[in-house]
Design a protein around this motif. Sequence first.
Motif, PDB file in Angstrom:
ATOM      1  N   ASP A  18      -2.801  -6.024  -6.915  1.00 17.69           N
ATOM      2  CA  ASP A  18      -1.902  -6.810  -6.192  1.00 17.69           C
ATOM      3  C   ASP A  18      -1.375  -6.416  -4.982  1.00 17.69           C
ATOM      4  O   ASP A  18      -0.291  -6.576  -4.668  1.00 17.69           O
ATOM      5  N   ARG A  19      -2.376  -5.593  -4.151  1.00 16.85           N
ATOM      6  CA  ARG A  19      -1.870  -5.259  -2.857  1.00 16.85           C
ATOM      7  C   ARG A  19      -2.595  -5.958  -1.798  1.00 16.85           C
ATOM      8  O   ARG A  19      -2.910  -5.335  -0.741  1.00 16.85           O
ATOM      9  N   LEU A  20      -2.852  -7.063  -2.040  1.00 15.48           N
ATOM     10  CA  LEU A  20      -3.548  -8.155  -1.046  1.00 15.48           C
ATOM     11  C   LEU A  20      -2.722  -9.312  -0.735  1.00 15.48           C
ATOM     12  O   LEU A  20      -1.589  -9.628  -1.616  1.00 15.48           O
ATOM     13  N   ILE A  21      -3.075  -9.837   0.458  1.00 13.29           N
ATOM     14  CA  ILE A  21      -2.234 -11.117   0.856  1.00 13.29           C
ATOM     15  C   ILE A  21      -3.417 -12.039   0.790  1.00 13.29           C
ATOM     16  O   ILE A  21      -4.529 -11.708   1.151  1.00 13.29           O
ATOM     17  N   TYR A  22      -3.222 -13.194   0.547  1.00  9.88           N
ATOM     18  CA  TYR A  22      -3.937 -14.255   0.413  1.00  9.88           C
ATOM     19  C   TYR A  22      -3.430 -15.267   1.733  1.00  9.88           C
ATOM     20  O   TYR A  22      -2.431 -15.506   1.765  1.00  9.88           O
ATOM     21  N   ALA A  23      -4.575 -15.502   2.539  1.00 15.41           N
ATOM     22  CA  ALA A  23      -4.121 -16.438   3.765  1.00 15.41           C
ATOM     23  C   ALA A  23      -5.033 -17.616   4.029  1.00 15.41           C
ATOM     24  O   ALA A  23      -6.245 -17.315   3.374  1.00 15.41           O
TER      25      ALA A  23
ATOM     26  N   LEU B 179       0.795  -1.121  -0.019  1.00 14.55           N
ATOM     27  CA  LEU B 179       0.011  -0.028   0.078  1.00 14.55           C
ATOM     28  C   LEU B 179       0.737   1.126   0.015  1.00 14.55           C
ATOM     29  O   LEU B 179       1.887   1.415   0.598  1.00 14.55           O
ATOM     30  N   THR B 180       0.456   2.499  -0.746  1.00 15.16           N
ATOM     31  CA  THR B 180       0.897   3.675  -0.575  1.00 15.16           C
ATOM     32  C   THR B 180       1.008   4.357   0.836  1.00 15.16           C
ATOM     33  O   THR B 180      -0.299   3.778   1.530  1.00 15.16           O
ATOM     34  N   ALA B 181       1.442   5.142   1.347  1.00 15.01           N
ATOM     35  CA  ALA B 181       1.120   5.700   2.654  1.00 15.01           C
ATOM     36  C   ALA B 181      -0.248   6.440   2.803  1.00 15.01           C
ATOM     37  O   ALA B 181      -0.794   6.274   3.675  1.00 15.01           O
TER      38      ALA B 181
END
Length: 175
Positions: free
Chosen positions: A85-90, A37-39
């Motif tokens: 593409d700013r996600l985590i898959y868990a 993520l950007t700030a």
Amino acid sequence: MRQCLTAVRTLAPAVLGLGPDAPAPAIFIEQNDPLRLTAEEYAADTEHSGLDQIDRLAIWARVGARVVDFPYVQPALSAGQQPDDRLIYAAVDYPGEAVDAALLHDHLQSFFGISVLKGAAEPPGGEAARQIAALADRTAPVSLLRMEPALEWLRASRDAAGFDSFRDLAREAAR
């Protein structure tokens, strides 16, 4: 969140007719990747949710979520959007240290078709097709990475600048 997880753990086996001794269902989730993520995005989501991005990951880590070590990208949710593409898959409650590639393939194929594409055809060369093809060609299982070592790394103010994603940091911190 714990109540929702308890409900899923209880109801899913019953709905599937598996009986009370069935193992808990694996639950896959998407989470913001604080390193992608950007700030401005980080601050906006933290303000909107009232929860810091790192704290949110820590909460999920405490209920057993582990990062799926696969370059997951959420396909575009509509024609006017881009893949994210700013996600985590868990995964939560997945037994073992890795997910069978064929199972992840089938899961993502279903998830993309129902929840993301909503039955519509994806344009040729789309993000969903790329990921499904990568998993179809894969024989090795997909590792599940504990979040805690990466969270400790971030909280210790170690430099995360050399990491492209939380997934990469989790892989390195596990070593």
